[in-house]
Design a protein around this motif. Structure first.
Motif, PDB file in Angstrom:
ATOM      1  N   CYS A  90      -5.682 -51.320  25.346  1.00 46.57           N
ATOM      2  CA  CYS A  90      -4.268 -50.968  25.340  1.00 46.57           C
ATOM      3  C   CYS A  90      -3.551 -51.707  24.227  1.00 46.57           C
ATOM      4  CB  CYS A  90      -3.630 -51.279  26.699  1.00 46.57           C
ATOM      5  SG  CYS A  90      -3.757 -53.003  27.215  1.00 46.57           S
ATOM      6  N   GLU A  94       1.736 -51.610  26.333  1.00 53.59           N
ATOM      7  CA  GLU A  94       1.014 -51.245  27.558  1.00 53.59           C
ATOM      8  C   GLU A  94       0.550 -52.491  28.314  1.00 53.59           C
ATOM      9  OE1 GLU A  94      -0.857 -46.987  25.979  1.00 53.59           O
ATOM     10  OE2 GLU A  94      -1.855 -48.886  25.514  1.00 53.59           O
ATOM     11  N   TYR A  95       0.128 -53.511  27.573  1.00 57.41           N
ATOM     12  CA  TYR A  95      -0.298 -54.771  28.201  1.00 57.41           C
ATOM     13  C   TYR A  95       0.896 -55.459  28.864  1.00 57.41           C
ATOM     14  CZ  TYR A  95      -2.730 -59.289  28.670  1.00 57.41           C
ATOM     15  OH  TYR A  95      -3.316 -60.431  29.151  1.00 57.41           O
ATOM     16  N   ASP A  97       3.553 -53.963  30.137  1.00 61.26           N
ATOM     17  CA  ASP A  97       3.841 -53.225  31.375  1.00 61.26           C
ATOM     18  C   ASP A  97       2.823 -53.549  32.464  1.00 61.26           C
ATOM     19  OD1 ASP A  97       6.032 -52.020  30.196  1.00 61.26           O
ATOM     20  OD2 ASP A  97       4.945 -50.198  29.629  1.00 61.26           O
ATOM     21  N   MET A  98       1.555 -53.700  32.069  1.00 59.69           N
ATOM     22  CA  MET A  98       0.506 -54.011  33.031  1.00 59.69           C
ATOM     23  C   MET A  98       0.742 -55.380  33.669  1.00 59.69           C
ATOM     24  SD  MET A  98      -3.609 -54.295  32.365  1.00 59.69           S
ATOM     25  CE  MET A  98      -3.530 -55.987  31.744  1.00 59.69           C
ATOM     26  N   THR A 141      -4.051 -48.174  37.711  1.00 64.14           N
ATOM     27  CA  THR A 141      -3.838 -47.199  36.647  1.00 64.14           C
ATOM     28  C   THR A 141      -2.853 -46.143  37.151  1.00 64.14           C
ATOM     29  OG1 THR A 141      -5.576 -45.648  37.319  1.00 64.14           O
ATOM     30  CG2 THR A 141      -6.250 -47.506  35.921  1.00 64.14           C
TER      31      THR A 141
END
Length: 214
Positions: A90, A94-95, A97-98, A141
């Motif tokens: 990612c 994205e990281y 948000d994760m 996910t």
């Protein structure tokens, strides 16, 4: 392999240093390029260490701020940084948000540092991530169904968290993060798998109790 770090004391004798869960890092910068390692075979605090490697300080500070759920630390990453897990990769957004979802689902989420080593353009940290699911429902996910909070404690297998610095290691920006597992439980799916298992066991116990009372 993560070996014991030896540093010379003022008397010329070797001193071994290792990590505990709490991470405090000195702010001293050094141009030293020697390979440096730390393991967790004793109980000295990182705060007691004089870590000369600036890149090791950057990585430990990154993990320390993550443990404090301070996402401003993402400024240490390049906008082009890639984060590579065993089954997916990612970008920085994205990281971010994760990790934000992990913090919301596991308010006590923590990186436990087991060892650290510096080599060439990278710093490799042996970590274990853990947390208690007392926050919002968790989904690893977008495709996985959300699992409601149950108070389950989860802990992944040890992983190697490698931070690669740009420009052949001369940059202070982390341009790539690689997460490689030692076992089957790794990354977001490691947490999710454990939560699914806890949910199945809880439902099985509930069914048995209902059967007994019938």
């Amino acid at each position: 392999m993560f070996k014991r770090l030896f540093r010379l004391s003022s008397s010329g004798k070797k001193k071994s240093h290792v990590l505990r869960d709490d991470i405090e890092v000195q702010s001293k910068k050094s141009d030293s390029k020697e390979s440096t390692t730390i393991d967790d075979t004793t109980t000295e605090d990182v705060a007691e260490l004089k870590i000369d490697s600036y890149r090791m300080q950057v990585v430990l500070k990154f993990l320390q701020n993550m443990n404090s759920q301070d996402l401003c630390i993402f400024d240490a990453l390049s906008l082009r940084t890639r984060v590579i897990f065993e089954s997916f990769s990612c970008n920085v957004a994205e990281y971010y948000d994760m990790m934000k979802l992990l913090f919301q689902s596991f308010p006590d989420f923590k990186f436990v540092v087991r060892g650290i080593e510096e080599e060439a353009d990278r710093v490799m940290v042996k970590i274990q991530v853990r947390g208690t699911h007392t926050g919002v429902p968790y989904k690893a996910t977008p495709e996985t169904p959300a699992i409601p909070a149950s108070g389950a404690f989860v802990q992944n297998d040890p992983e190697i968290f490698t931070c690669i610095f740009g420009e052949g290691g001369t940059s202070t920006r982390i341009t790539e993060i690689q997460v490689k597992p030692f076992g089957k439980l790794s990354g977001p799916m490691g947490f999710y798998t454990q939560l699914e298992d806890h949910k199945r066991k809880s439902m099985s116990k509930k069914d048995k109790k209902q059967h007994v009372h019938q």
